[in-house]
Design an enzyme around this catalytic site. Structure first.
Site, PDB file in Angstrom:
ATOM      1  CG  HIS A   1      13.736  14.301 -15.266  1.00  0.00           C
ATOM      2  ND1 HIS A   1      14.211  13.299 -15.806  1.00  0.00           N
ATOM      3  CD2 HIS A   1      12.937  13.458 -14.340  1.00  0.00           C
ATOM      4  CE1 HIS A   1      14.397  11.748 -15.334  1.00  0.00           C
ATOM      5  NE2 HIS A   1      13.429  12.168 -14.325  1.00  0.00           N
TER       6      HIS A   1
ATOM      7  CG  HIS B   1       8.453  10.159 -15.951  1.00  0.00           C
ATOM      8  ND1 HIS B   1       9.312  11.305 -16.729  1.00  0.00           N
ATOM      9  CD2 HIS B   1       9.523  10.120 -14.938  1.00  0.00           C
ATOM     10  CE1 HIS B   1      10.168  11.968 -15.954  1.00  0.00           C
ATOM     11  NE2 HIS B   1      10.258  11.114 -14.924  1.00  0.00           N
TER      12      HIS B   1
END
Ligand code: ADP
Ligand code: ADP
Ligand code: MG
Ligand code: MG
Ligand code: MG
Ligand code: MG
Lengths: 204, 326, 326, 204
Positions: free
Chosen positions: C214, C54
């Site tokens: 995700h 991320h």
């Protein structure tokens, strides 16, 4: 010959570029940055608008300034300067010999600006032979129609002859040896634009 | 082609609308991005520009300590003289204007035409040509300008902010370029909005070495390899041309579609390479700064620092794309 | 799979090596990223963490005015309690530590275990759950934590830097979360290094609406549409849950593979949407901040500001991923 | 039954997870984040290393702590707590009844931590029926072998029964109705791990 012919030529060139827009961009994708068709199509659309607006000035000069001001990239200033130089050299009416001289002046301007010579795999490889073909036709006392046909033929041949060349100018030069085996997009568009002389002459 | 756009023809205009809305410190008018604060009397003005698709370059570097104006062209298409003339005239604070031009036929032609046509402003130019993937020769178009453009804009911008005269700003800009080299590697092609399909096809097990920032194919293809080996290929090319010693400023730059986590992996390898050569990464930048639309890949740009350049690099900067010290 | 990595198993370790080399302001030890300067006596410590992939979240937000430590797990895998315990103990300056936890089973479990096992440190926690794509219900895992994490880390970090006590920092952190909502849209799937292939297949004319960070598929598929329409879908979802009025902080966030030029196009549409609702984008952020590896797409996060939150947002911050005011 | 059996079980589970690593990740790709196989394989490799290091402690307790400390994600602490709770409940040697009680204690711990119940489409849907199957076998006076076979069968059935369910816990819950039609990856791995009891018993 007169300004109306010049306007007809630009109109025919705009149509030819629009029709082959995708092919020009594909050629540019192979050895450049995939925008040549888009650039010229945008540019000649602007030219048509500028001419339709009907201001003063030789159509080629108007078109030249429009291309310089609206297109960007390498081809904008180069084609713009070609046409602007021609427009400057031509008045309201002119002879084929005058056209031939103006054409050569325009081509010289492209070479000067781009610091390129024939054989560098650029638009000059189509424009140079085309200008010489018109001049040759004048010497032979040919009619405009025949002169333009010879120019179109020379430009097409010149464009195709760029295929085996290794580029020394423009983006294609970054590819080095890998630029060989592809037709130069600018030479291809030059062949279209010179070819439009024949179309324009047919209409006139 | 799947892109977050409204239509291919509106890409640049829409993006500029977004920039203007996002950054009150910028003012956008007639396809030129200015500092909202306007020119400062007595300060040399800095104008750059080029095709769009390289964001944050150049418009993202307009602001205190960097550019005074940026002229974004269509995607991968140099701006037109009108933009450059308007920008040059608007940012002149009486001390003249420096044009920072990446070495591409289109960019040089349009900036030259603009410089010729700009009246009443003293204009100097610097040509950025740092890409060692391209052979530098009298008989070619010469090297491309890529990552070093950011270094030139930052350091010349800092010097201009300190009140240096045009000739000195131009000289340092040229010096930064002279001390900088880049090399880029692509994992995928980019897709221009106008073409709507990838500029080149690259098999899943190959990379393009020596790419530019316009989706041009590179000098050659090679098998895809671990980050360590790709970093070595890039750094060998740089080191071959600019022997690495002393303090370096190193940028590991993403081409637009490569996530930061991968760029840090490349940076780790680049830093180890530099150390192994006995040199030192004194300053660094890791991120997507000089991009090629959605291309995946990276470039490395190295600049050999001296004390003055280090000071100029460290000087405060406040732009959307680069900010520190204020 | 074409990635700039050495091997799938080394991704996180190598990237941390690069981060440490690129940022002298950070110290990396045992898979925890700290401020090199260490804890400040009397200041509440801020610890966050989560799966890697991320970036710049979270490690890129370690520094003055934001986090004291970040615990990166494997790609898309929460960190383990050992990391969190070590980080918590190391950053405690005597005033206690706030855990900023995104609402995922793995993250909450590991942070809870760590909090239970940390001795001698007062620990408070805030759960970030801003994603309106997920139904919030007593009988589900609840909403995911996505973009608002950055807002919470920034504003709680500013408050902690100003010397506020743990309870107050925790309360403001929760308030920021409560005032924030997000919605994400993917144009492509990401590819995890471990799987080596895209997590989902998405035809060239479809997008996934309501994705997380995700690579999870979204709530539903829809035909690909112009940026204007996609922005409207996202903003409608946000507005439906958090009526937009007053001053807003708006982030248009890239998922990792989307270039900045496209994000600005989306931002222009989002800003117009907000204006049409009679609200105002008072502060904004456009870029790749809370990413999902190489996924193409965007998310919008909106936070309803008040004077205090605006002040906390504007306060100086100096981290690799977010910097202003120093 | 003794600690050596527990070690053999863990070894068999590690092999089964490694062999099915890709299938587990694919199941997770469909309704999660494509890492379940990688997580568990990494975790059980660590377990093997920890056991090979030969320190003190019940193997299940060692394995549980290792999974909690090394895996991360949802499955790390959940499987870790399952095994740690079992290890705590079991000594060096134990009866099948003792094992059944420990198993149930472990499953309860998973439910407590994960705040999940059977039917939420999680590993509990395989673990719960498996624990009850062992307990049932004890009540029926069955041999360990038969008990484990019944447990393995129950876990497999439980895992398959997750296919039509809409997830209410874990990442799959974010998909809402779209989570139906896929086997839960954690339930699938639970079936593998419970199945490894049979393998371990065969070896003992
Ligand atoms: N220095 C030069 N001299 C003459 N023609 C050139 C030169 N550089 C480029 N060209 C021509 O311009 C063409 C490319 O035009 P275009 O794709 O529109 O611009 P750009 O290269 O900036 O993307 C080339 O194919 C070549 O024919
Ligand atoms: N709250 C919960 N209770 C029980 N099991 C859960 C819970 N949340 C997730 N799980 C299990 O964990 C599995 C996912 O594990 P894994 O993919 O390794 O972790 P993550 O979801 O963090 O990526 C799910 O398939 C499910 O069986
Ligand atoms: Mg081109
Ligand atoms: Mg171009
Ligand atoms: Mg995970
Ligand atoms: Mg998972």
């Amino acid at each position: 010959m007169d300004a109306a012919f010049c306007a007809a030529w630009l109109e025919a060139a705009a149509l030819a570029v629009a029709a082959d827009r995708e092919r020009l961009t594909d050629l540019d994708a192979a050895i450049g940055d995939a925008d040549h068709g888009a650039n010229l199509d945008r540019g000649f659309s602007e030219v048509r608008q500028a001419l339709a607006a009907g201001g003063p000035g030789q159509p080629l000069a108007v078109a030249g300034v429009t291309l310089i001001r609206k297109v960007g990239g390498a081809s904008g200033p180069l084609y713009g300067s070609l046409l602007r130089a021609m427009g400057k050299a031509l008045g309201e009416s002119f002879t084929l010999a005058g056209f031939a001289a103006a054409f050569q002046a325009g081509v010289d301007e492209v070479a000067r600006l781009g610091k390129a010579v024939e054989g560098d795999k650029t638009m000059l490889d189509a424009l140079g032979p085309a200008a010489r073909a018109v001049a040759g036709a004048v010497r032979d006392g040919a009619e405009p129609r025949a002169a333009f046909e010879r120019a179109a033929e020379a430009a097409r041949e010149g464009a195709l002859a760029t295929v085996p060349l290794v580029a020394r100018k423009g983006r294609a030069s970054y590819l080095g040896e890998r630029s060989a085996g592809h037709e130069d997009p600018g030479a291809a568009s030059s062949a279209l634009i010179v070819g439009a002389l024949v179309t324009a002459d047919g209409e006139a | 082609m799947k892109k977050l756009i409204n239509s291919p023809g509106e890409v640049v205009g829409d993006a500029l609308k977004g920039m203007a809305a996002a950054h009150p410190s910028l003012r956008v008018a007639d396809r030129v991005v200015y500092r909202a604060a306007g020119p400062r009397a007595g300060k040399v003005g800095l104008v750059s520009g080029g095709g769009s698709g390289h964001e944050p370059l150049h418009a993202g570097f307009v602001g205190y300590g960097m550019l005074d104006a940026a002229c974004p062209g269509e995607v991968f298409t140099s701006p037109v003289p009108d933009q450059i003339i308007a920008a040059t005239q608007a940012v002149d604070g009486g001390a003249g204007v420096l044009h920072i031009v990446k070495n591409y036929t289109g960019d040089t032609l349009n900036f030259e035409l603009a410089a010729d046509l700009t009246e009443g402003v003293e204009v100097a130019g610097v040509l950025v040509d740092d890409d060692v993937a391209v052979q530098d020769s009298l008989y070619t178009a010469g090297r491309r300008g890529t990552g070093a453009t950011l270094f030139v804009e930052k350091m010349a911008g800092a010097l201009a902010e300190q009140g240096a005269p045009l000739a000195q700003v131009a000289r340092v800009a040229a010096e930064v370029d002279g001390r900088s080299r880049s090399f880029g590697i692509a994992l995928t092609s980019c897709t221009t909005p106008a073409a709507g399909k990838p500029t080149f096809d690259l098999p899943d097990d190959q990379v393009e070495l020596g790419i530019g920032i316009h989706g041009e194919p590179g000098r050659r293809r090679a098998p895809h390899a671990p980050a360590r080996e790709l970093a070595e290929v890039a750094m060998d090319a740089v080191h071959h041309d600019l022997p690495l010693y002393g303090d370096l400023l190193v940028m590991v730059n993403g081409m637009g579609g490569t996530p930061l986590i991968e760029l840090y992996i490349v940076f780790a390898e680049v830093e180890a390479y530099v150390r192994a050569k006995g040199a030192r990464v004194a300053r660094s930048l890791v991120g997507n700064y000089v991009t090629s639309l959605d291309m995946q890949g990276f470039s490395v740009t190295v600049c050999r620092l001296d004390d003055e350049l280090t000071r100029l690099w460290d000087a405060p900067v406040e732009t959307p794309g680069l900010r520190w010290g204020r």
